[in-house]
Scaffold this motif. Structure first.
Motif, PDB file in Angstrom:
ATOM      1  N   LEU A 188       0.923  -1.410   0.339  1.00  0.00           N
ATOM      2  CA  LEU A 188      -0.398   0.264   0.726  1.00  0.00           C
ATOM      3  C   LEU A 188       0.985   1.636   0.521  1.00  0.00           C
ATOM      4  CD1 LEU A 188      -2.959   0.993   0.019  1.00  0.00           C
ATOM      5  CD2 LEU A 188      -2.728   1.004   2.858  1.00  0.00           C
ATOM      6  N   THR A 189       2.132   1.937   0.757  1.00  0.00           N
ATOM      7  CA  THR A 189       2.609   2.309   1.048  1.00  0.00           C
ATOM      8  C   THR A 189       3.647   3.195  -0.715  1.00  0.00           C
ATOM      9  OG1 THR A 189       2.861   2.540   3.778  1.00  0.00           O
ATOM     10  CG2 THR A 189       4.857   4.423   2.706  1.00  0.00           C
ATOM     11  N   PRO A 190       4.442   1.654  -0.801  1.00  0.00           N
ATOM     12  CA  PRO A 190       5.457   2.244  -2.336  1.00  0.00           C
ATOM     13  C   PRO A 190       3.937   1.990  -3.640  1.00  0.00           C
ATOM     14  CG  PRO A 190       5.526  -0.174  -1.396  1.00  0.00           C
ATOM     15  CD  PRO A 190       4.438   0.410  -0.059  1.00  0.00           C
ATOM     16  N   PHE A 191       2.894   1.593  -3.409  1.00  0.00           N
ATOM     17  CA  PHE A 191       2.422   2.287  -4.240  1.00  0.00           C
ATOM     18  C   PHE A 191       1.838   3.169  -4.311  1.00  0.00           C
ATOM     19  CE2 PHE A 191      -1.611   0.898  -6.848  1.00  0.00           C
ATOM     20  CZ  PHE A 191      -1.379   0.440  -7.431  1.00  0.00           C
ATOM     21  N   SER A 192       1.461   3.906  -3.158  1.00  0.00           N
ATOM     22  CA  SER A 192       0.583   5.565  -2.794  1.00  0.00           C
ATOM     23  C   SER A 192       1.990   6.053  -2.753  1.00  0.00           C
ATOM     24  CB  SER A 192       0.201   5.409  -1.520  1.00  0.00           C
ATOM     25  OG  SER A 192      -1.149   4.269  -1.961  1.00  0.00           O
ATOM     26  N   MET A 193       2.718   5.927  -3.011  1.00  0.00           N
ATOM     27  CA  MET A 193       3.418   6.676  -2.717  1.00  0.00           C
ATOM     28  C   MET A 193       4.504   7.140  -4.423  1.00  0.00           C
ATOM     29  SD  MET A 193       3.678   7.862  -0.738  1.00  0.00           S
ATOM     30  CE  MET A 193       5.927   9.415  -0.231  1.00  0.00           C
ATOM     31  N   VAL A 194       4.027   5.584  -5.259  1.00  0.00           N
ATOM     32  CA  VAL A 194       4.499   6.412  -6.562  1.00  0.00           C
ATOM     33  C   VAL A 194       2.897   6.949  -7.495  1.00  0.00           C
ATOM     34  CG1 VAL A 194       4.106   4.838  -8.784  1.00  0.00           C
ATOM     35  CG2 VAL A 194       5.502   4.070  -6.921  1.00  0.00           C
ATOM     36  N   ILE A 237       9.719   6.526  -7.210  1.00  0.00           N
ATOM     37  CA  ILE A 237       9.111   5.842  -7.566  1.00  0.00           C
ATOM     38  C   ILE A 237      10.266   4.885  -8.662  1.00  0.00           C
ATOM     39  CG2 ILE A 237       8.191   5.948 -10.211  1.00  0.00           C
ATOM     40  CD1 ILE A 237       7.725   7.805 -10.137  1.00  0.00           C
ATOM     41  N   ALA A 238      11.090   4.977  -8.316  1.00  0.00           N
ATOM     42  CA  ALA A 238      11.500   3.709  -9.200  1.00  0.00           C
ATOM     43  C   ALA A 238      12.210   2.645  -7.729  1.00  0.00           C
ATOM     44  CB  ALA A 238      13.175   3.769  -9.334  1.00  0.00           C
ATOM     45  N   GLY A 239      12.340   3.072  -7.195  1.00  0.00           N
ATOM     46  CA  GLY A 239      12.371   2.599  -5.835  1.00  0.00           C
ATOM     47  C   GLY A 239      11.273   1.945  -4.991  1.00  0.00           C
ATOM     48  N   SER A 240      10.240   2.605  -4.564  1.00  0.00           N
ATOM     49  CA  SER A 240       9.001   1.703  -4.627  1.00  0.00           C
ATOM     50  C   SER A 240       8.593   0.775  -5.182  1.00  0.00           C
ATOM     51  CB  SER A 240       8.539   3.249  -4.410  1.00  0.00           C
ATOM     52  OG  SER A 240       8.054   4.075  -3.418  1.00  0.00           O
ATOM     53  N   ILE A 241       8.757   0.832  -7.085  1.00  0.00           N
ATOM     54  CA  ILE A 241       7.941  -0.128  -7.638  1.00  0.00           C
ATOM     55  C   ILE A 241       9.537  -1.519  -7.156  1.00  0.00           C
ATOM     56  CG2 ILE A 241       8.499  -1.114 -10.055  1.00  0.00           C
ATOM     57  CD1 ILE A 241       7.950   2.173 -10.690  1.00  0.00           C
ATOM     58  N   ARG A 242      10.799  -1.401  -7.045  1.00  0.00           N
ATOM     59  CA  ARG A 242      11.272  -2.595  -6.671  1.00  0.00           C
ATOM     60  C   ARG A 242      11.180  -3.312  -5.502  1.00  0.00           C
ATOM     61  NH1 ARG A 242      15.585   1.471  -8.791  1.00  0.00           N
ATOM     62  NH2 ARG A 242      16.133   1.325  -6.979  1.00  0.00           N
ATOM     63  N   GLN A 243      10.808  -2.551  -4.550  1.00  0.00           N
ATOM     64  CA  GLN A 243      10.276  -2.820  -3.425  1.00  0.00           C
ATOM     65  C   GLN A 243       8.753  -3.904  -3.002  1.00  0.00           C
ATOM     66  OE1 GLN A 243       9.350   0.324  -0.010  1.00  0.00           O
ATOM     67  NE2 GLN A 243       7.913  -1.337   1.044  1.00  0.00           N
TER      68      GLN A 243
END
Length: 168
Positions: free
Chosen positions: A70-76, A151-157
């Protein structure tokens, strides 16, 4: 240096905190389910960016997202929306943003995304497409700042991959 130089940094930090807050509220509302519908989350995340003069289309399959994403998706998507307002398809009323997603079954995602991992897991494929007037299209080198790295880091996460393309 001066306070005026800090204003954009402070605005960005507030903006990210707001995005986390929206994601947190969405997760609380769906806590007992263990997952949240992507459409519901996108509607909540994009609500601040919808106004009468600028087009924003959000549409996709009925898919749920695990709370851990939820958090990384939302940040992207908060970062993409913010950048669209500042520099892209939401900067003027002549541009638009289309956000679509689809769940692709494991056997089919190699065809849809050839550079993705070769496994049989289902994959959520999301398209963020901005259209803007020709005079607004970036000229020259595209520099990746903190938002791009976020964005790139969140997607990798989340175990995902990202591709980008620009065309006139």
């Amino acid at each position: 240096k001066g306070e005026a130089e800090l204003d954009p940094v402070i605005d960005n930090i507030r903006s990210w905190i707001d995005a986390l807050s929206v994601a947190h509220v969405a997760s609380i509302d769906n806590e007992d389910q263990g997952a949240i519908a992507v459409g519901e989350l996108m509607a909540t995340l994009m609500k601040p960016y919808t106004d009468a003069g600028r087009k924003l289309s959000v549409n996709g399959d009925v898919v749920t997202l695990q709370h851990s994403m939820l958090t990384p998706f939302s940040m992207v998507f908060h970062e993409l929306a913010t950048n669209a307002v500042k520099y892209g398809g939401r900067q003027t009323d002549k541009g638009d943003v289309t956000l679509t997603w689809a769940l692709v079954e494991g056997d089919d995602h190699q065809e849809a995304l050839p550079h993705a991992a070769n496994d049989d897991h289902d994959m959520l494929i999301v398209h963020w497409n901005e259209r803007m007037p020709t005079e607004q299209i970036l000229k020259g080198e595209i520099v990746q700042g903190f938002g791009g790295r976020l964005i790139a880091g969140s997607i990798r996460q989340m175990g995902g991959v990202m591709t980008q393309s620009w065309s006139a």
